[in-house]
Design a protein around this motif. Sequence first.
Motif, PDB file in Angstrom:
ATOM      1  N   GLN A 112     -35.168   3.766 -10.918  1.00 43.20           N
ATOM      2  CA  GLN A 112     -34.137   2.841 -11.379  1.00 43.20           C
ATOM      3  C   GLN A 112     -33.017   3.643 -12.015  1.00 43.20           C
ATOM      4  O   GLN A 112     -33.224   4.380 -12.963  1.00 43.20           O
ATOM      5  CB  GLN A 112     -34.691   1.840 -12.396  1.00 43.20           C
ATOM      6  CG  GLN A 112     -33.591   0.915 -12.936  1.00 43.20           C
ATOM      7  CD  GLN A 112     -34.129  -0.131 -13.886  1.00 43.20           C
ATOM      8  OE1 GLN A 112     -34.887  -0.987 -13.477  1.00 43.20           O
ATOM      9  NE2 GLN A 112     -33.728  -0.044 -15.147  1.00 43.20           N
ATOM     10  N   GLY A 113     -31.832   3.525 -11.459  1.00 43.76           N
ATOM     11  CA  GLY A 113     -30.682   4.236 -11.988  1.00 43.76           C
ATOM     12  C   GLY A 113     -30.679   5.723 -11.699  1.00 43.76           C
ATOM     13  O   GLY A 113     -29.786   6.429 -12.158  1.00 43.76           O
TER      14      GLY A 113
ATOM     15  N   GLN B  45     -32.288   7.858 -13.089  1.00 44.40           N
ATOM     16  CA  GLN B  45     -32.053   8.284 -14.463  1.00 44.40           C
ATOM     17  C   GLN B  45     -33.071   9.299 -14.971  1.00 44.40           C
ATOM     18  O   GLN B  45     -34.272   9.032 -14.960  1.00 44.40           O
ATOM     19  CB  GLN B  45     -32.066   7.051 -15.374  1.00 44.40           C
ATOM     20  CG  GLN B  45     -31.775   7.351 -16.822  1.00 44.40           C
ATOM     21  CD  GLN B  45     -31.660   6.082 -17.645  1.00 44.40           C
ATOM     22  OE1 GLN B  45     -31.429   5.006 -17.118  1.00 44.40           O
ATOM     23  NE2 GLN B  45     -31.799   6.222 -18.942  1.00 44.40           N
TER      24      GLN B  45
ATOM     25  N   HIS C 146     -31.394  -2.003 -19.013  1.00 44.10           N
ATOM     26  CA  HIS C 146     -30.920  -0.662 -19.350  1.00 44.10           C
ATOM     27  C   HIS C 146     -32.023   0.120 -20.052  1.00 44.10           C
ATOM     28  O   HIS C 146     -32.701  -0.423 -20.921  1.00 44.10           O
ATOM     29  CB  HIS C 146     -29.726  -0.726 -20.309  1.00 44.10           C
ATOM     30  CG  HIS C 146     -28.507  -1.325 -19.714  1.00 44.10           C
ATOM     31  ND1 HIS C 146     -27.702  -2.191 -20.398  1.00 44.10           N
ATOM     32  CD2 HIS C 146     -27.937  -1.199 -18.502  1.00 44.10           C
ATOM     33  CE1 HIS C 146     -26.700  -2.563 -19.642  1.00 44.10           C
ATOM     34  NE2 HIS C 146     -26.830  -1.972 -18.474  1.00 44.10           N
TER      35      HIS C 146
ATOM     36  N   PRO D 200     -28.379   8.248 -18.653  1.00 41.21           N
ATOM     37  CA  PRO D 200     -28.063   7.136 -17.756  1.00 41.21           C
ATOM     38  C   PRO D 200     -26.782   7.404 -16.961  1.00 41.21           C
ATOM     39  O   PRO D 200     -25.823   7.962 -17.482  1.00 41.21           O
ATOM     40  CB  PRO D 200     -27.863   5.945 -18.691  1.00 41.21           C
ATOM     41  CG  PRO D 200     -28.508   6.331 -19.979  1.00 41.21           C
ATOM     42  CD  PRO D 200     -28.406   7.823 -20.061  1.00 41.21           C
TER      43      PRO D 200
ATOM     44  N   ALA E 107     -25.177   0.404 -11.485  1.00 36.22           N
ATOM     45  CA  ALA E 107     -26.023   1.480 -10.948  1.00 36.22           C
ATOM     46  C   ALA E 107     -27.261   1.735 -11.798  1.00 36.22           C
ATOM     47  O   ALA E 107     -28.349   1.949 -11.256  1.00 36.22           O
ATOM     48  CB  ALA E 107     -25.225   2.768 -10.788  1.00 36.22           C
ATOM     49  N   ARG E 108     -27.130   1.704 -13.108  1.00 37.91           N
ATOM     50  CA  ARG E 108     -28.305   2.055 -13.914  1.00 37.91           C
ATOM     51  C   ARG E 108     -29.346   0.944 -13.992  1.00 37.91           C
ATOM     52  O   ARG E 108     -30.425   1.147 -14.530  1.00 37.91           O
ATOM     53  CB  ARG E 108     -27.898   2.547 -15.295  1.00 37.91           C
ATOM     54  CG  ARG E 108     -27.261   1.542 -16.200  1.00 37.91           C
ATOM     55  CD  ARG E 108     -26.817   2.254 -17.466  1.00 37.91           C
ATOM     56  NE  ARG E 108     -26.383   1.317 -18.475  1.00 37.91           N
ATOM     57  CZ  ARG E 108     -26.332   1.600 -19.754  1.00 37.91           C
ATOM     58  NH1 ARG E 108     -26.675   2.790 -20.160  1.00 37.91           N
ATOM     59  NH2 ARG E 108     -25.923   0.703 -20.617  1.00 37.91           N
TER      60      ARG E 108
ATOM     61  N   ARG F  54     -30.253  -0.726 -11.086  1.00 40.14           N
ATOM     62  CA  ARG F  54     -30.753  -0.895  -9.727  1.00 40.14           C
ATOM     63  C   ARG F  54     -31.724   0.221  -9.333  1.00 40.14           C
ATOM     64  O   ARG F  54     -31.541   1.380  -9.716  1.00 40.14           O
ATOM     65  CB  ARG F  54     -29.601  -0.871  -8.724  1.00 40.14           C
ATOM     66  CG  ARG F  54     -28.543  -1.909  -8.965  1.00 40.14           C
ATOM     67  CD  ARG F  54     -28.636  -3.031  -7.976  1.00 40.14           C
ATOM     68  NE  ARG F  54     -27.581  -3.996  -8.203  1.00 40.14           N
ATOM     69  CZ  ARG F  54     -26.435  -4.030  -7.549  1.00 40.14           C
ATOM     70  NH1 ARG F  54     -26.177  -3.134  -6.625  1.00 40.14           N
ATOM     71  NH2 ARG F  54     -25.545  -4.960  -7.826  1.00 40.14           N
TER      72      ARG F  54
END
Length: 196
Positions: free
Chosen positions: A26-27, A29, A55, A61, A82-83, A85
């Motif tokens: 996700q993201g 990140q 988030h 991030p 974006a962060r 998804r």
Amino acid sequence: MITELSGPLAGVDIDLSGAHMRVLDQGAQVVAWTPAHEEPVLFASALATQEPGRHVRAGAPVVFPWFGFGPDGTKSPVHGYARLRPFERQSIEESDGQVLVRHLLTPSQTDDIPASLLVTTQMRVDSIEIALTVTNLADVALTYEIGLHTYFTVGDVEQVTVRGLEGRAYLDRVTGQRAEASNLPLVIDGEIYRAY
């Protein structure tokens, strides 16, 4: 060693000769990074939520395709979609004392901008590099904002000095006022929430 994460968010834990990195799908990140034989560099609060579609306030991030509420102040969610998804994890490669992780986000909703975002994260025992590559999928020019909203671990925030912002205009998000920084390095001596 590369280990798949179990839990609410998919991703990988990577250990490389004493260095450690955790990357969420996700993201795309990075939520944790520790160089070999050192203390963690990226901060992750024990209270940070790690749930799909929320988030994750930790690590580094990705901000895309807008910062904050966008240039006109009307965009949502804050710092772009974006962060929030899941990215497609395209590859993980380990060679020559490094690990390379590639994640791709392509437009999936009608209000997405027509662009893909490739996040390439490279870890060595003593360094990390995150590269963001946007590919315009439209026939016309696009406008977007992109960056990393990084959380760093510090021992004593009152000992932190930030250089390079001298004389720059900023919005003080605590007071709501616009101002210009002094010609001295920024010293963290209280609550500071500024956009330069």
